[in-house]
Enzyme design. Structure first.
Site: not given
Ligand code: GLY
Ligand code: MN
Ligand code: MN
Length: 461
Positions: A36, A243, A260, A271, A354, A358, A365, A408, A412, A429, A431
């Site tokens: 529900d 991710h 992030d 972002d 990467h 973007h 994105h 960004e 790594y 990173r 960004e």
């Protein structure tokens, strides 16, 4: 509601679909989470961009002659007791500035009539499951009546091609909302950094979710509706998982934390990524890599201005990172050669896999072509140095004032033969969100600092 924002957008759509076009834009459906319980409702970005209406169960139609027609949930006191207020079709024209409004139950009978005599049905392709079938069904009903004089549109066209271009350049009001979203998110990053240092100073256990809770608290207390995407709070080696989500890992003194996270405010995303020492002091190797990523980000910022290509910031970042990888011994000069070789062979990909940015807007994105529409048809094919696959290169988008993008770069470092041990498991990173201007760009997320010294200073406070 301030309808003056939306009417000009609908007029632009009408002008682009031609006098015999019909644009059809549903909002997003509600999504069941389990039994529900639903996921928090989020309207469709295209739909909301055109009318600002946030209720589920609604479609907007725009005729080529400039008429806006809304289909929405009818008033229903019993449902409203359970689910909340509904605007209803009677109040919608005055509230939203649309010309006509009807209950959703009338859509399937009115849609064929609205399509009758149109030359094109325009709707967003491949964004709403089942939408094309629903439109086919309306067209089928119309075709069944051609013997009686009905005229079926001869074409279906992708409305994304129109709306994506419109959304790509943000107007003053959109930029203002995005600045405020950036400020709120920057404050949340500061709060998470300071909480990490304070809890560790106090001898408390810190886990990733503690810092995520600080972010959420700060977003909501400033009126942001939600995070714009699932927050990443990655302690130590978790930062090398691109991710990763905020989970349960311990945040340990001596390690870095990569966050992030950005809020969504009034339909617009921010972002931001910051990487900071959990206890407030960078170690030598951490600082060396941090300064490299920061320098690469600055090179990308310097390359972001109207008239530059979307790919220019990425190429600027890669050049700095590649040189730094050679200087710091992450890459072996004797094996990979010069900085130009590192770039051509994509050897940097081992540590930077990467792109540098973007589009950012209603979606994190955001929509918008990354290739330049005025140079359509120009392309060349090359072999990718790493995979050997054929890549089609098309001219990258030329930046214009009002476009918003992230910048960004990152690095790594997973353990591998020849990679200095002092850098193992470090993921960094940085960004920021940038509005393109004629002279350069405006960074709207710098309410949280990026310089290593400034981060250490605010974590001491
Ligand atoms: N947070 C999503 C991204 O940086 O692309
Ligand atoms: Mn991003
Ligand atoms: Mn991000």
């Amino acid at each position: 509601m301030n309808t003056t924002l939306y009417q000009p957008r609908r007029a632009r759509v009408a002008a682009q679909i031609g006098p015999r076009g019909l644009a059809i834009v549903p909002t997003a459906p509600e999504q069941r989470r389990n039994r529900d319980a639903d996921f928090p409702y989020r309207f469709d970005s295209y739909f909301h961009y055109l009318c600002g209406f946030a209720e589920p169960g609604a479609w907007l139609l725009i005729t080529g002659t400039g008429k806006s027609i809304l289909f929405c949930q009818p008033k229903d006191l019993e449902r409203e007791i359970w689910d909340g207020y509904r605007l209803g079709p009677q109040a919608a024209p005055a509230e939203l500035g649309v010309d006509e409004a009807y209950a959703m139950s009338e859509l399937d009978t009115r849609l064929p009539a609205l399509l009758d005599g149109c030359d094109s049905a325009w709707y967003p392709f491949a964004t709403h499951s089942g939408l094309d079938l629903r439109i086919q069904s309306a067209l089928q009903q119309l075709r069944d009546r051609v013997r009686y004089g009905a005229q079926c549109p001869g074409a279906q066209q992708d409305l994304c091609s129109v709306l994506d271009e419109m959304r790509l350049v943000k107007d003053a009001q959109e930029q203002d909302t995005m600045r405020r979203a950036g400020q709120i998110s920057a404050g949340a990053h500061i709060r998470a950094m300071q909480t990490s240092a304070r809890m560790l100073r106090d001898g408390q256990e810190v886990r990733e979710y503690h810092l995520e809770a600080e972010l959420l608290h700060e977003f909501r207390r400033h009126g942001a509706q939600s995070p714009a995407y699932t927050s990443i709070v990655a302690a130590g080696a978790n930062a090398c998982v691109l991710h990763y989500r905020a989970d349960t890992a311990l945040v340990r003194p001596g390690e870095l934390v990569l966050i992030d996270a950005g809020c969504e405010l009034d339909g617009y995303a921010s972002d931001i990524t910051r990487t900071f020492p959990a206890n407030g002091t960078f170690t030598g190797p951490q600082r060396a890599l941090y300064e490299l990523v920061l320098a690469s980000q600055q090179a990308a910022v310097d390359a972001t201005r109207a008239g530059a290509r979307f790919t220019d910031p990425h190429e600027a970042s890669v050049r700095v990172l590649a040189q730094g990888m050679l200087d710091l011994g992450l890459l072996d000069k004797d094996k990979v050669g010069t900085v130009q070789d590192v770039i051509e062979k994509r050897a940097y990909f081992q540590f930077y896999m990467h792109r540098t940015g973007h589009w950012l807007g209603r979606d994190v994105h955001d929509c918008g072509a990354y290739t330049e529409p005025s140079e359509l048809g120009q392309s060349s094919v090359r072999k990718d140095a790493l995979t050997g696959q054929s890549i089609v290169d098309r001219p990258a988008r030329i930046l214009r004032p009002g476009m918003v993008l992230t910048i960004e770069p990152g690095i790594y470092v997973r353990p591998a033969p020849g990679v200095p041990e002092q850098f193992h498991h470090i993921g960094i990173r940085i960004e920021d969100d940038a509005i393109v201007t004629a002279q350069g760009c405006e960074l709207i997320s710098r309410g949280v600092p990026v310089e290593a010294d400034a981060i250490e200073a605010l974590m001491r406070d």
